[in-house]
Each structure stands twice: as C-alpha cells, then as structure tokens.
Design a protein around this motif. Structure first.
Motif, PDB file in Angstrom:
ATOM      1  N   ILE A  47       0.836  -1.200   0.000  1.00 16.52           N
ATOM      2  CA  ILE A  47       0.000   0.000   0.000  1.00 16.52           C
ATOM      3  C   ILE A  47       0.872   1.252   0.000  1.00 16.52           C
ATOM      4  O   ILE A  47       1.857   1.339   0.736  1.00 16.52           O
ATOM      5  CB  ILE A  47      -0.925   0.014   1.233  1.00 16.52           C
ATOM      6  CG1 ILE A  47      -1.751  -1.272   1.290  1.00 16.52           C
ATOM      7  CG2 ILE A  47      -1.814   1.246   1.229  1.00 16.52           C
ATOM      8  CD1 ILE A  47      -2.682  -1.468   0.110  1.00 16.52           C
ATOM      9  N   VAL A  48       0.491   2.213  -0.817  1.00 10.42           N
ATOM     10  CA  VAL A  48       1.172   3.500  -0.848  1.00 10.42           C
ATOM     11  C   VAL A  48       0.147   4.607  -0.626  1.00 10.42           C
ATOM     12  O   VAL A  48      -0.838   4.715  -1.369  1.00 10.42           O
ATOM     13  CB  VAL A  48       1.898   3.736  -2.188  1.00 10.42           C
ATOM     14  CG1 VAL A  48       2.647   5.076  -2.158  1.00 10.42           C
ATOM     15  CG2 VAL A  48       2.861   2.600  -2.494  1.00 10.42           C
ATOM     16  N   THR A  49       0.374   5.397   0.409  1.00 12.43           N
ATOM     17  CA  THR A  49      -0.432   6.599   0.630  1.00 12.43           C
ATOM     18  C   THR A  49       0.515   7.793   0.730  1.00 12.43           C
ATOM     19  O   THR A  49       1.730   7.633   0.897  1.00 12.43           O
ATOM     20  CB  THR A  49      -1.276   6.510   1.918  1.00 12.43           C
ATOM     21  OG1 THR A  49      -0.407   6.335   3.053  1.00 12.43           O
ATOM     22  CG2 THR A  49      -2.255   5.338   1.845  1.00 12.43           C
ATOM     23  N   ALA A  50      -0.044   8.968   0.609  1.00 10.64           N
ATOM     24  CA  ALA A  50       0.748  10.193   0.737  1.00 10.64           C
ATOM     25  C   ALA A  50      -0.114  11.242   1.410  1.00 10.64           C
ATOM     26  O   ALA A  50      -1.332  11.073   1.556  1.00 10.64           O
ATOM     27  CB  ALA A  50       1.242  10.678  -0.619  1.00 10.64           C
ATOM     28  N   GLU A  51       0.523  12.330   1.804  1.00  8.94           N
ATOM     29  CA  GLU A  51      -0.153  13.341   2.609  1.00  8.94           C
ATOM     30  C   GLU A  51      -0.114  14.693   1.908  1.00  8.94           C
ATOM     31  O   GLU A  51       0.909  15.073   1.329  1.00  8.94           O
ATOM     32  CB  GLU A  51       0.559  13.437   3.961  1.00  8.94           C
ATOM     33  CG  GLU A  51      -0.173  14.188   5.033  1.00  8.94           C
ATOM     34  CD  GLU A  51       0.448  13.905   6.400  1.00  8.94           C
ATOM     35  OE1 GLU A  51       0.194  12.810   6.947  1.00  8.94           O
ATOM     36  OE2 GLU A  51       1.201  14.768   6.882  1.00  8.94           O
ATOM     37  N   VAL A  52      -1.243  15.409   1.935  1.00  7.08           N
ATOM     38  CA  VAL A  52      -1.270  16.784   1.454  1.00  7.08           C
ATOM     39  C   VAL A  52      -1.752  17.695   2.576  1.00  7.08           C
ATOM     40  O   VAL A  52      -2.468  17.268   3.477  1.00  7.08           O
ATOM     41  CB  VAL A  52      -2.177  16.958   0.218  1.00  7.08           C
ATOM     42  CG1 VAL A  52      -1.619  16.212  -0.982  1.00  7.08           C
ATOM     43  CG2 VAL A  52      -3.606  16.537   0.508  1.00  7.08           C
ATOM     44  N   GLY A  81       3.436  -1.409   3.569  1.00  6.75           N
ATOM     45  CA  GLY A  81       3.180  -0.186   2.834  1.00  6.75           C
ATOM     46  C   GLY A  81       4.011   0.970   3.340  1.00  6.75           C
ATOM     47  O   GLY A  81       4.754   0.861   4.321  1.00  6.75           O
ATOM     48  N   VAL A  82       3.870   2.098   2.653  1.00  5.26           N
ATOM     49  CA  VAL A  82       4.543   3.329   3.060  1.00  5.26           C
ATOM     50  C   VAL A  82       3.548   4.481   3.014  1.00  5.26           C
ATOM     51  O   VAL A  82       2.613   4.499   2.208  1.00  5.26           O
ATOM     52  CB  VAL A  82       5.753   3.669   2.165  1.00  5.26           C
ATOM     53  CG1 VAL A  82       6.913   2.725   2.434  1.00  5.26           C
ATOM     54  CG2 VAL A  82       5.377   3.655   0.688  1.00  5.26           C
ATOM     55  N   HIS A  83       3.774   5.420   3.914  1.00  2.00           N
ATOM     56  CA  HIS A  83       3.007   6.668   3.920  1.00  2.00           C
ATOM     57  C   HIS A  83       3.993   7.789   3.665  1.00  2.00           C
ATOM     58  O   HIS A  83       4.867   8.067   4.490  1.00  2.00           O
ATOM     59  CB  HIS A  83       2.291   6.858   5.259  1.00  2.00           C
ATOM     60  CG  HIS A  83       1.543   8.151   5.347  1.00  2.00           C
ATOM     61  ND1 HIS A  83       0.577   8.511   4.430  1.00  2.00           N
ATOM     62  CD2 HIS A  83       1.630   9.179   6.229  1.00  2.00           C
ATOM     63  CE1 HIS A  83       0.090   9.695   4.756  1.00  2.00           C
ATOM     64  NE2 HIS A  83       0.726  10.129   5.832  1.00  2.00           N
ATOM     65  N   MET A  84       3.875   8.437   2.506  1.00  2.87           N
ATOM     66  CA  MET A  84       4.849   9.415   2.045  1.00  2.87           C
ATOM     67  C   MET A  84       4.468  10.826   2.504  1.00  2.87           C
ATOM     68  O   MET A  84       3.315  11.240   2.362  1.00  2.87           O
ATOM     69  CB  MET A  84       4.945   9.378   0.525  1.00  2.87           C
ATOM     70  CG  MET A  84       5.231   8.001  -0.066  1.00  2.87           C
ATOM     71  SD  MET A  84       6.826   7.321   0.443  1.00  2.87           S
ATOM     72  CE  MET A  84       7.951   8.508  -0.302  1.00  2.87           C
ATOM     73  N   MET A  85       5.475  11.545   3.014  1.00  2.00           N
ATOM     74  CA  MET A  85       5.281  12.925   3.466  1.00  2.00           C
ATOM     75  C   MET A  85       6.374  13.803   2.862  1.00  2.00           C
ATOM     76  O   MET A  85       7.564  13.503   3.025  1.00  2.00           O
ATOM     77  CB  MET A  85       5.310  12.993   4.988  1.00  2.00           C
ATOM     78  CG  MET A  85       4.168  12.256   5.671  1.00  2.00           C
ATOM     79  SD  MET A  85       4.417  12.029   7.453  1.00  2.00           S
ATOM     80  CE  MET A  85       5.488  10.580   7.464  1.00  2.00           C
ATOM     81  N   ALA A  86       5.973  14.848   2.159  1.00  2.00           N
ATOM     82  CA  ALA A  86       6.925  15.779   1.542  1.00  2.00           C
ATOM     83  C   ALA A  86       6.296  17.171   1.591  1.00  2.00           C
ATOM     84  O   ALA A  86       5.758  17.657   0.596  1.00  2.00           O
ATOM     85  CB  ALA A  86       7.234  15.371   0.108  1.00  2.00           C
ATOM     86  N   VAL A  87       6.377  17.792   2.744  1.00  2.00           N
ATOM     87  CA  VAL A  87       5.662  19.041   2.982  1.00  2.00           C
ATOM     88  C   VAL A  87       6.040  20.088   1.933  1.00  2.00           C
ATOM     89  O   VAL A  87       7.217  20.407   1.746  1.00  2.00           O
ATOM     90  CB  VAL A  87       5.963  19.564   4.397  1.00  2.00           C
ATOM     91  CG1 VAL A  87       5.243  20.887   4.638  1.00  2.00           C
ATOM     92  CG2 VAL A  87       5.536  18.531   5.440  1.00  2.00           C
ATOM     93  N   ARG A  88       5.048  20.581   1.237  1.00  2.00           N
ATOM     94  CA  ARG A  88       5.155  21.613   0.194  1.00  2.00           C
ATOM     95  C   ARG A  88       5.873  21.138  -1.071  1.00  2.00           C
ATOM     96  O   ARG A  88       6.013  21.895  -2.023  1.00  2.00           O
ATOM     97  CB  ARG A  88       5.836  22.882   0.729  1.00  2.00           C
ATOM     98  CG  ARG A  88       5.151  23.476   1.939  1.00  2.00           C
ATOM     99  CD  ARG A  88       5.783  24.796   2.350  1.00  2.00           C
ATOM    100  NE  ARG A  88       5.332  25.214   3.664  1.00  2.00           N
ATOM    101  CZ  ARG A  88       4.158  25.757   3.949  1.00  2.00           C
ATOM    102  NH1 ARG A  88       3.303  25.957   2.971  1.00  2.00           N
ATOM    103  NH2 ARG A  88       3.847  26.110   5.176  1.00  2.00           N
TER     104      ARG A  88
END
Length: 316
Positions: free
Chosen positions: A18-23, A274-281
């Motif tokens: 699973i791959v999720t990301a954050e906005v 899975g991974v939860h990706m965070m890359a602020v801005r």
C-alpha cells in the motif's frame, strides 16, 4: 460504493503493498495548490491523506478538503482528531463524510494546542483516538454514541489509526497498538521513521500476526537544516547524524533527500505492508521518489479484481 471510494480498501483486501501520501490543506479559502499536489499523486498512491489541524496549526477543514479531492477523482483519507470536537460534532462530521462519499478516516487524538498557532484556544478531547475508533465501529453498526439506533441508516467508514514504532515506551506502544486493534482499526500509518531497526522490532514483536497493514512513514528531508529542525521540534524523532552529514555535504541537498527517501521506501518494503509518504510543500516530488525506489504507478498494476466490492460494514 463508487470507484473513487474503493481502491484503497480493495488494495488492502488484496494484500497489496500500500502507498499513501499526505497533502496539507490551505490556510485560506483557495484549495487550488492542494488539489494540484494531490493530482500529482493520483496515479501513484492508493489514497491521499488530508491532515486535520496538524501540529495544531489552523488550516481548512479536512472534511471539506477530502470532499474536494473526491470530486476531483482522488481517493482521500480524511484525518479526524478528537481535540477540537465533542462527541456530537464528531458524529455529525462522520455522518456527513459518509453522505458525501468519504469512506476512509484516520482517527487521531490531535497534537497539543500549545504547539500550534492558536495556543489560547480551548481543547475538547472528549474522545481520544481509541474512543474515536470505537465510536466509528458503533456508527458502522447503526448505533450512536448513546447506544441509540440510527433511524436513517448505518455508516460504512473504513477506520485507521496512527502508530509510532519509535516510541520511548515499548510497553505503552504495545498497549495502545493492541487497544487500537481491538477498537476496530483496519490499517495503521506510522509517524516519520528514522530508525528502521526499531520498525523491524515492532513488526516482529508487536504487529506480527495482526493482519492489518502497517504503513511506514517516509519523510522527504530537504536539507541538513530541515533535518536538524525536525530533530529539534518533532517529539520522538531522531534523524541519524550520518543522514544529516549526507545532506550537508551534498551538492544538491534536495536531490540527496530524495535518494534517502527512496532508500527508506526500499527498506520499508522488506519489513511491512506499505509506506506513507510525506513531503511538505513538495508533494510533487513523491512520484519520482517512488519511481527511484522501484515502485510502479498504482494505476499500472490495477486489475479488474481491484475494482470488485471491498469489505462490507460487517467486516469493519
């Protein structure tokens, strides 16, 4: 359930990586940048998290932003904290989310107000993350917080929870994880992981056999200064000195940070689901990081089975 509300749950049911990301929601009334960032992620992730007052900083409603993403054909995970709402407001928001097609909810307690931009605001905290998970389970069964029948139908919310494998208290970590499991969490997203040995220990000793996907938090470090700021300001996180040195000596620190994030995605693939990706801005860089790590776009690997009906409310 429509296709936009189905891919994440179906992928979990199919035991996929699973791959999720954050906005980040906007601070104001214009969501254009958030939607643009989410669109960059659309083909690469199973779902996109929308934060709810992260770090106790004022932002647009996570529910409103989740609806905007859903309307744009992007499956959201709506974060909901118990910090700012009482049980009535939380139930009202969950009912509204369901009616508007939002199915995935990450149940959180919420960061302390003193850390944010409204330190004089009054917290509520009637429900913490565990009690919020239990509330969602009741609503999915057609019963409200007061154990009264919901005359207009049960909900179908797919609840998740946060976990911190780097917690200083091993017994506390185990206790909270087990309580979240028994309270109905169907998936877990971790805080930023900087120590993958601790993640491995957590997977081997606490999460083993839980039959719930654990998504390791991977954060894009943009520079040595950025890493030092995180070490100073984010509780429980310790970016190793060798990574800070790599960033400090790199001719292009941002590119080096992307390489580090890709290496962490590869490490996570050996340990968890899975991974939860965070890359602020800089959410627009996440697809390239995933490609560097050898992760294919999710739309490329999607099959007709992925679009089949996922878990029913009874499964939650």
């Amino acid at each position: 359930m429509d296709a936009v509300s189905n891919r994440f749950r179906a992928a979990i049911k199919s035991k996929k990586f699973i791959v999720t990301a954050e906005v980040m929601p906007p601070k104001g009334g214009n969501p254009q940048h958030m939607i643009e960032m989410a669109n960059c992620l659309k083909d690469w992730v199973h779902a996109v998290n929308v934060t709810d007052g992260s770090r106790a900083v004022l932002r647009m409603s996570s529910l409103a932003c989740s609806v905007l993403l859903h309307q744009a054909g992007i499956e959201p995970i709506c974060q909901i904290t118990g910090r700012d709402r009482n049980a009535i407001a939380l139930q009202a928001d969950l009912m509204g989310a369901h009616a508007l097609g939002i199915r995935n909810v990450l149940a959180l307690t919420g960061d302390p107000l003193k850390a944010g931009d409204h330190p004089k605001a009054k917290p509520v905290h009637e429900l913490d993350s565990i009690r919020l998970l239990r509330l969602i389970r009741q609503l999915n069964q057609g019963i409200d917080y007061n154990e009264k029948a919901m005359n207009d139908g049960a909900l179908d919310i797919f609840p998740g929870a946060a976990v911190d494998p780097q917690s200083a208290s091993w017994s506390g970590l185990q206790s909270r994880f087990e309580r979240k499991l028994t309270s109905g969490a169907r998936f877990f997203q971790s805080q930023l992981i900087s120590d993958f040995d601790k993640l491995e220990k957590f997977m081997d000793q606490i999460a083993v056999g839980c039959d719930r996907p654990i998504l390791a938090g991977v954060f894009l470090l943009k520079s040595a200064k950025n890493a030092a700021f995180i070490n100073r300001c984010v509780p429980g996180v310790n970016i190793p000195q060798h990574l800070i040195d790599r960033l400090d000596t790199a001719s292009d620190p941002l590119r080096e940070g992307m390489k580090i994030a890709a290496e962490q995605v590869q490490a996570a693939r050996q340990l968890c689901q899975g991974v939860h990706m965070m890359a602020v801005r800089r959410e627009d860089l996440i697809p390239e990081i995933l490609e560097m790590a050898g992760v294919e776009p999710q739309t490329r690997s999607q099959t007709s089975a992925d679009l089949a009906p996922a878990l029913s409310p009874a499964d939650v």
